[in-house]
Design a protein around this motif. Structure first.
Motif, PDB file in Angstrom:
ATOM      1  N   MET A 139      -8.974   2.227  -8.399  1.00  0.00           N
ATOM      2  CA  MET A 139      -8.974   2.164  -6.935  1.00  0.00           C
ATOM      3  C   MET A 139      -9.167   3.546  -6.324  1.00  0.00           C
ATOM      4  O   MET A 139      -9.980   3.731  -5.410  1.00  0.00           O
ATOM      5  N   VAL A 140      -8.424   4.518  -6.842  1.00  0.00           N
ATOM      6  CA  VAL A 140      -8.499   5.871  -6.294  1.00  0.00           C
ATOM      7  C   VAL A 140      -9.878   6.474  -6.511  1.00  0.00           C
ATOM      8  O   VAL A 140     -10.404   7.188  -5.650  1.00  0.00           O
ATOM      9  N   LEU A 141     -10.491   6.164  -7.640  1.00  0.00           N
ATOM     10  CA  LEU A 141     -11.824   6.690  -7.952  1.00  0.00           C
ATOM     11  C   LEU A 141     -12.941   5.783  -7.446  1.00  0.00           C
ATOM     12  O   LEU A 141     -14.112   5.983  -7.782  1.00  0.00           O
ATOM     13  N   LEU A 142     -12.585   4.778  -6.646  1.00  0.00           N
ATOM     14  CA  LEU A 142     -13.545   3.834  -6.050  1.00  0.00           C
ATOM     15  C   LEU A 142     -14.275   3.027  -7.114  1.00  0.00           C
ATOM     16  O   LEU A 142     -15.400   2.565  -6.891  1.00  0.00           O
ATOM     17  N   GLY A 143     -13.624   2.849  -8.276  1.00  0.00           N
ATOM     18  CA  GLY A 143     -14.214   2.048  -9.331  1.00  0.00           C
ATOM     19  C   GLY A 143     -13.727   0.619  -9.342  1.00  0.00           C
ATOM     20  O   GLY A 143     -14.082  -0.153 -10.241  1.00  0.00           O
ATOM     21  N   HIS A 144     -12.896   0.261  -8.382  1.00  0.00           N
ATOM     22  CA  HIS A 144     -12.479  -1.129  -8.206  1.00  0.00           C
ATOM     23  C   HIS A 144     -12.183  -1.345  -6.732  1.00  0.00           C
ATOM     24  O   HIS A 144     -11.456  -0.554  -6.116  1.00  0.00           O
TER      25      HIS A 144
END
Length: 390
Positions: A139-144
């Motif tokens: 989530m933090v890395l915008l991967g989900h």
């Protein structure tokens, strides 16, 4: 239209409110569409054409950004403008993370409060529940990304690309369009998009594709500012015909008609992730008619005091507010068996709350402005017999 506010949030008197109004309509429509299962959802324009409010929002955003930054990327100012743009991208990223966390909390709270653990299997939440450590990092890395929580991340991606767009625009508007269109086409043909970490997919709204619509709005509004849009009767007729055919296509469910002829899906399909051509042309056709038919354009020139102007002027804050309301509304719909009457009442209440919140933000800005003026007057020197006093 200028999208700038003064140093203390005051609204410029010369502000053209038309983009504010259309942006407000897009924001309210996004909210309604994000509470599925109620009657108002069936009245939004996604049911009468290929595109929906997300396309309208990105096009309007490109226009607003063009007015805000289009003439400022001059030699000597580029670093300052770039830093300001990157700061805005960071704001959008933080807003996306914040709304995602609140969304998870709303659904988790609903699961606990109503004894409905199935809520944690909705809107792509399950992967984070089952793999919390990987999920939080993703989530933090915008991967989900959760369902209905993917516009701000895409918009932040557009802002990261904006300095490059400005650099190209300073050389040639057509060069910018050509580079942007090539990127859109390549992303669509070869399915190039930011990937998700917890599955084999990619972002629902691909910024490498949606940037083309953003750039078209950017370039188009700057051209209109210089000389207006040409009112070409043939182009107007073609735009109206395309909107009519797309309405029939959606209303009559002609989705089984295949006109691909072996061409890539980005040219002939209806994919939202890669912004296929039919969707792109639909929003552009509607925008062209609005821009060239005076009665449509002048209708949106509402006074600064109008509620729609307030909603559109505070677009980011209102969008965050609307997303949180929509997520709470989805939980309500799930626990009430998706009762369409309750959902419709909630949607109407939500629209009213949007307007009330925008009014509150206006009031807050006015208070800040008055306090700043008062402090400025108190700081002025007062001359007396003994010289200036403070």
């Amino acid at each position: 239209m200028t999208d700038r506010l003064g140093p203390v949030g005051a609204v410029p008197r010369e502000r053209d409110t038309r983009l504010d109004v259309f942006r407000a309509l897009a924001l309210l429509t996004i909210f309604v569409n994000h509470v599925p299962g109620q009657y108002l959802e069936h009245l939004t324009h996604k049911n009468f054409g290929f595109s929906d409010s997300a396309e309208a929002f990105v096009l309007i955003s490109g226009m607003s950004v063009g007015l805000a930054y289009g003439s400022r990327f001059a030699v000597g100012e580029r670093l300052a403008v770039t830093l300001r743009i990157l700061r805005r991208a960071l704001t959008l990223y933080v807003a996306h993370i914040m709304t995602s966390v609140i969304t998870f909390a709303i659904f988790a709270g609903g699961a606990l409060w109503f004894g409905r653990p199935d809520l944690l299997s909705e809107i792509n939440l399950r992967a984070v529940v089952d793999r919390t450590e990987q999920g939080v990092v993703s989530m933090v890395l915008l991967g989900h990304q959760f369902g209905y929580n993917n516009i701000l991340s895409m918009y932040a991606g557009l802002f990261l690309m904006l300095p490059g767009f400005l650099w190209l625009y300073r050389r040639s508007a057509w060069l910018l369009i050509a580079v942007s269109g090539t990127l859109w086409l390549c992303a669509g043909i070869w399915q190039i998009a930011p990937s998700n970490f917890l599955d084999d997919g990619y972002w629902f709204l691909n910024p490498l594709s949606w940037q083309f619509l953003f750039v078209i709005g950017f370039v188009g509004v700057l051209r209109a500012r210089r000389g207006g849009f040409p009112r070409n009767p043939v182009l107007m007729a073609l735009s109206a015909a395309y909107l009519f055919v797309s309405m029939l296509w959606v209303v009559l469910s002609w989705w089984n008609i295949d006109f691909s002829y072996g061409l890539p899906a980005v040219l002939t399909g209806f994919d939202k992730t890669f912004l296929s051509t039919p969707r792109l042309l639909h929003v552009l056709a509607g925008a062209y008619l609005v821009a060239t038919i005076p009665v449509l354009s002048s209708w949106a020139a509402l006074p600064l005091s109008h509620p729609l102007v307030a909603v559109g002027r505070h677009s980011l804050a209102v969008f965050i507010f609307g997303t949180i309301l929509a997520m709470a509304g989805q939980v309500m719909m799930f626990v009430t068996g998706k009762n369409p009457v309750l959902g419709t009442l909630y949607a109407v209440l939500g629209i009213a709350l949007h307007i009330a919140y925008a009014r509150y933000l206006d009031w807050q800005a006015a208070v800040i402005s008055q306090n700043a003026k008062r402090q400025g007057l108190q700081a002025l020197p007062v001359k007396g017999r003994d010289g200036p006093k403070r």
